[in-house]
Design a protein around this motif. Structure first.
Motif, PDB file in Angstrom:
ATOM      1  N   LEU A  25       9.317   8.548  -7.196  1.00 13.74           N
ATOM      2  CA  LEU A  25       8.113   7.933  -6.973  1.00 13.74           C
ATOM      3  C   LEU A  25       8.008   7.633  -5.751  1.00 13.74           C
ATOM      4  O   LEU A  25       6.955   7.884  -4.809  1.00 13.74           O
ATOM      5  CB  LEU A  25       7.422   7.059  -7.782  1.00 13.74           C
ATOM      6  CG  LEU A  25       5.931   6.460  -7.753  1.00 13.74           C
ATOM      7  CD1 LEU A  25       5.075   7.536  -8.186  1.00 13.74           C
ATOM      8  CD2 LEU A  25       5.905   5.281  -8.593  1.00 13.74           C
ATOM      9  N   VAL A  26       8.609   6.629  -5.148  1.00 11.16           N
ATOM     10  CA  VAL A  26       8.739   6.244  -3.859  1.00 11.16           C
ATOM     11  C   VAL A  26       8.804   7.358  -2.708  1.00 11.16           C
ATOM     12  O   VAL A  26       7.952   7.345  -1.756  1.00 11.16           O
ATOM     13  CB  VAL A  26       9.832   5.172  -3.443  1.00 11.16           C
ATOM     14  CG1 VAL A  26       9.710   4.977  -2.189  1.00 11.16           C
ATOM     15  CG2 VAL A  26       9.569   3.836  -4.309  1.00 11.16           C
ATOM     16  N   ARG A  27       9.515   8.369  -2.979  1.00 12.83           N
ATOM     17  CA  ARG A  27       9.696   9.558  -2.206  1.00 12.83           C
ATOM     18  C   ARG A  27       8.438  10.084  -2.077  1.00 12.83           C
ATOM     19  O   ARG A  27       7.859  10.686  -0.899  1.00 12.83           O
ATOM     20  CB  ARG A  27      10.677  10.521  -2.600  1.00 12.83           C
ATOM     21  CG  ARG A  27      10.772  11.835  -1.833  1.00 12.83           C
ATOM     22  CD  ARG A  27      11.688  12.627  -2.258  1.00 12.83           C
ATOM     23  NE  ARG A  27      12.022  13.749  -1.255  1.00 12.83           N
ATOM     24  CZ  ARG A  27      12.180  15.123  -1.569  1.00 12.83           C
ATOM     25  NH1 ARG A  27      12.182  15.348  -2.795  1.00 12.83           N
ATOM     26  NH2 ARG A  27      12.356  15.833  -0.547  1.00 12.83           N
ATOM     27  N   LEU A  28       7.395  10.258  -3.102  1.00 11.85           N
ATOM     28  CA  LEU A  28       6.061  10.714  -2.839  1.00 11.85           C
ATOM     29  C   LEU A  28       5.135  10.217  -1.890  1.00 11.85           C
ATOM     30  O   LEU A  28       4.414  10.938  -1.176  1.00 11.85           O
ATOM     31  CB  LEU A  28       5.346  10.721  -4.136  1.00 11.85           C
ATOM     32  CG  LEU A  28       5.959  11.495  -5.449  1.00 11.85           C
ATOM     33  CD1 LEU A  28       5.068  11.355  -6.720  1.00 11.85           C
ATOM     34  CD2 LEU A  28       6.258  13.028  -4.975  1.00 11.85           C
ATOM     35  N   PHE A  29       5.361   9.040  -1.453  1.00  5.55           N
ATOM     36  CA  PHE A  29       4.526   8.282  -0.631  1.00  5.55           C
ATOM     37  C   PHE A  29       5.012   8.622   0.741  1.00  5.55           C
ATOM     38  O   PHE A  29       4.289   8.204   1.793  1.00  5.55           O
ATOM     39  CB  PHE A  29       4.654   6.892  -0.880  1.00  5.55           C
ATOM     40  CG  PHE A  29       3.853   6.537  -2.038  1.00  5.55           C
ATOM     41  CD1 PHE A  29       2.542   6.339  -2.104  1.00  5.55           C
ATOM     42  CD2 PHE A  29       4.683   6.031  -3.343  1.00  5.55           C
ATOM     43  CE1 PHE A  29       1.813   5.899  -3.254  1.00  5.55           C
ATOM     44  CE2 PHE A  29       4.090   5.698  -4.320  1.00  5.55           C
ATOM     45  CZ  PHE A  29       2.552   5.765  -4.567  1.00  5.55           C
ATOM     46  N   TYR A  60       9.467  14.809  -9.413  1.00  2.00           N
ATOM     47  CA  TYR A  60       9.136  13.365 -10.191  1.00  2.00           C
ATOM     48  C   TYR A  60       9.010  13.630 -11.488  1.00  2.00           C
ATOM     49  O   TYR A  60       9.060  13.074 -12.467  1.00  2.00           O
ATOM     50  CB  TYR A  60       7.994  12.681  -9.401  1.00  2.00           C
ATOM     51  CG  TYR A  60       7.515  11.531 -10.086  1.00  2.00           C
ATOM     52  CD1 TYR A  60       8.374  10.376 -10.237  1.00  2.00           C
ATOM     53  CD2 TYR A  60       6.309  11.445 -10.628  1.00  2.00           C
ATOM     54  CE1 TYR A  60       7.684   9.152 -11.164  1.00  2.00           C
ATOM     55  CE2 TYR A  60       5.755  10.460 -11.496  1.00  2.00           C
ATOM     56  CZ  TYR A  60       6.625   9.455 -11.447  1.00  2.00           C
ATOM     57  OH  TYR A  60       5.908   8.268 -12.377  1.00  2.00           O
ATOM     58  N   MET A  61       7.989  14.637 -11.840  1.00  2.00           N
ATOM     59  CA  MET A  61       7.287  14.817 -13.042  1.00  2.00           C
ATOM     60  C   MET A  61       8.418  15.192 -13.999  1.00  2.00           C
ATOM     61  O   MET A  61       8.464  15.119 -15.514  1.00  2.00           O
ATOM     62  CB  MET A  61       6.139  15.887 -13.003  1.00  2.00           C
ATOM     63  CG  MET A  61       4.889  15.388 -12.447  1.00  2.00           C
ATOM     64  SD  MET A  61       4.169  13.945 -12.982  1.00  2.00           S
ATOM     65  CE  MET A  61       3.330  14.569 -14.275  1.00  2.00           C
ATOM     66  N   ASN A  62       9.272  16.244 -13.418  1.00  2.00           N
ATOM     67  CA  ASN A  62      10.406  16.732 -14.421  1.00  2.00           C
ATOM     68  C   ASN A  62      11.632  15.956 -14.621  1.00  2.00           C
ATOM     69  O   ASN A  62      12.595  16.448 -15.090  1.00  2.00           O
ATOM     70  CB  ASN A  62      10.427  18.185 -14.161  1.00  2.00           C
ATOM     71  CG  ASN A  62       9.354  18.998 -14.306  1.00  2.00           C
ATOM     72  OD1 ASN A  62       8.766  18.876 -15.399  1.00  2.00           O
ATOM     73  ND2 ASN A  62       8.835  19.794 -13.270  1.00  2.00           N
ATOM     74  N   GLU A  63      11.498  14.745 -13.823  1.00  2.00           N
ATOM     75  CA  GLU A  63      12.950  13.811 -13.726  1.00  2.00           C
ATOM     76  C   GLU A  63      14.010  14.554 -13.247  1.00  2.00           C
ATOM     77  O   GLU A  63      14.920  14.652 -13.640  1.00  2.00           O
ATOM     78  CB  GLU A  63      13.112  13.206 -14.998  1.00  2.00           C
ATOM     79  CG  GLU A  63      11.848  12.448 -15.407  1.00  2.00           C
ATOM     80  CD  GLU A  63      12.091  11.693 -16.850  1.00  2.00           C
ATOM     81  OE1 GLU A  63      12.913  12.110 -17.616  1.00  2.00           O
ATOM     82  OE2 GLU A  63      11.163  10.965 -17.208  1.00  2.00           O
ATOM     83  N   VAL A  64      13.762  15.384 -12.158  1.00  2.00           N
ATOM     84  CA  VAL A  64      14.970  16.049 -11.607  1.00  2.00           C
ATOM     85  C   VAL A  64      15.705  15.366 -10.661  1.00  2.00           C
ATOM     86  O   VAL A  64      15.092  14.666  -9.683  1.00  2.00           O
ATOM     87  CB  VAL A  64      14.453  17.556 -10.912  1.00  2.00           C
ATOM     88  CG1 VAL A  64      15.553  18.092 -10.216  1.00  2.00           C
ATOM     89  CG2 VAL A  64      13.985  18.322 -12.054  1.00  2.00           C
ATOM     90  N   ASP A  65      16.984  15.181 -10.814  1.00  2.51           N
ATOM     91  CA  ASP A  65      17.838  14.327  -9.774  1.00  2.51           C
ATOM     92  C   ASP A  65      18.395  15.317  -8.760  1.00  2.51           C
ATOM     93  O   ASP A  65      18.909  16.363  -8.829  1.00  2.51           O
ATOM     94  CB  ASP A  65      19.138  13.972 -10.702  1.00  2.51           C
ATOM     95  CG  ASP A  65      19.072  12.868 -11.779  1.00  2.51           C
ATOM     96  OD1 ASP A  65      17.636  12.482 -11.707  1.00  2.51           O
ATOM     97  OD2 ASP A  65      19.738  12.590 -12.368  1.00  2.51           O
ATOM     98  N   ALA A  66      18.021  14.946  -7.499  1.00  2.00           N
ATOM     99  CA  ALA A  66      18.445  15.705  -6.315  1.00  2.00           C
ATOM    100  C   ALA A  66      18.329  14.597  -5.304  1.00  2.00           C
ATOM    101  O   ALA A  66      17.533  13.823  -5.321  1.00  2.00           O
ATOM    102  CB  ALA A  66      17.367  16.998  -6.071  1.00  2.00           C
ATOM    103  N   PHE A  67      19.253  14.980  -4.291  1.00  4.84           N
ATOM    104  CA  PHE A  67      19.278  14.057  -2.977  1.00  4.84           C
ATOM    105  C   PHE A  67      19.615  12.724  -3.204  1.00  4.84           C
ATOM    106  O   PHE A  67      18.788  11.859  -2.584  1.00  4.84           O
ATOM    107  CB  PHE A  67      17.863  14.378  -2.066  1.00  4.84           C
ATOM    108  CG  PHE A  67      17.762  15.855  -1.775  1.00  4.84           C
ATOM    109  CD1 PHE A  67      18.311  16.069  -0.952  1.00  4.84           C
ATOM    110  CD2 PHE A  67      16.748  16.312  -2.253  1.00  4.84           C
ATOM    111  CE1 PHE A  67      18.440  17.520  -0.177  1.00  4.84           C
ATOM    112  CE2 PHE A  67      16.718  17.834  -1.776  1.00  4.84           C
ATOM    113  CZ  PHE A  67      17.386  18.249  -0.763  1.00  4.84           C
ATOM    114  N   GLY A  68      20.123  12.240  -4.179  1.00  2.00           N
ATOM    115  CA  GLY A  68      20.287  10.877  -4.721  1.00  2.00           C
ATOM    116  C   GLY A  68      19.148  10.352  -5.405  1.00  2.00           C
ATOM    117  O   GLY A  68      19.083   9.054  -5.556  1.00  2.00           O
TER     118      GLY A  68
END
Length: 148
Positions: free
Chosen positions: A120-124, A104-112
């Motif tokens: 951010l949503v994934r973090l939850f 999230y912090m490094n804005e890495v695109d992975a897994f779509g």
């Protein structure tokens, strides 16, 4: 072989049929994720390894994949030890959370996950996995009742 007195709580765990189903589902998901670490999703996982981890990124992916396979199999077949395995899985989910934060912090695109909102949503969902591991194995209840 006799168990140490301070670990007996982990073997007296009763779970419902619903918890058993969710334990097996979590085990299968971890097994699948572990296999994908070592095969078809390897590059996606490499992209998630935080830059500050002092190991080669590919080594981190391989090691975490092996741990996921072991945890997944353990959740499915080591039902007598399910509370201990539940704590191990929950701990694993805590330990890999920095990878999700780094993505999230490094804005890495992975897994779509190609937007800040998606990352951010994934973090939850990581706390959901932790609770799932503890609930489905009866680990939290067993630990809470250890002195009774």
């Amino acid at each position: 072989m006799s168990l140490p007195e301070n670990l007996k709580w982990a073997f007296a765990t009763q779970t419902s049929w619903l918890q058993t189903i969710f334990r097996i589902l979590l085990g299968a998901a971890l097994l699948f994720a572990g296999i994908s670490h070592l095969t078809f999703n390897r590059a996606e996982f490499v992209a998630q390894v935080p830059y500050w981890v002092p190991l080669a990124t590919d080594s981190v992916v391989v090691l975490s994949g092996i741990v996921e396979i072991i945890l997944g199999l353990s959740l499915v077949v080591l039902y007598k030890y399910k509370a201990l395995v539940g704590w191990a899985a929950a701990t694993f989910f805590v330990l890999i959370f920095p990878g999700n934060i780094s993505q999230y912090m490094n804005e890495v695109d992975a897994f779509g996950l190609d937007s800040d909102t998606a990352r951010l949503v994934r973090l939850f969902f990581q706390p959901v996995l932790i609770v799932w591991a503890l609930w489905s194995t009866g680990a939290w209840k067993a630990f809470k009742n250890r002195n009774k």
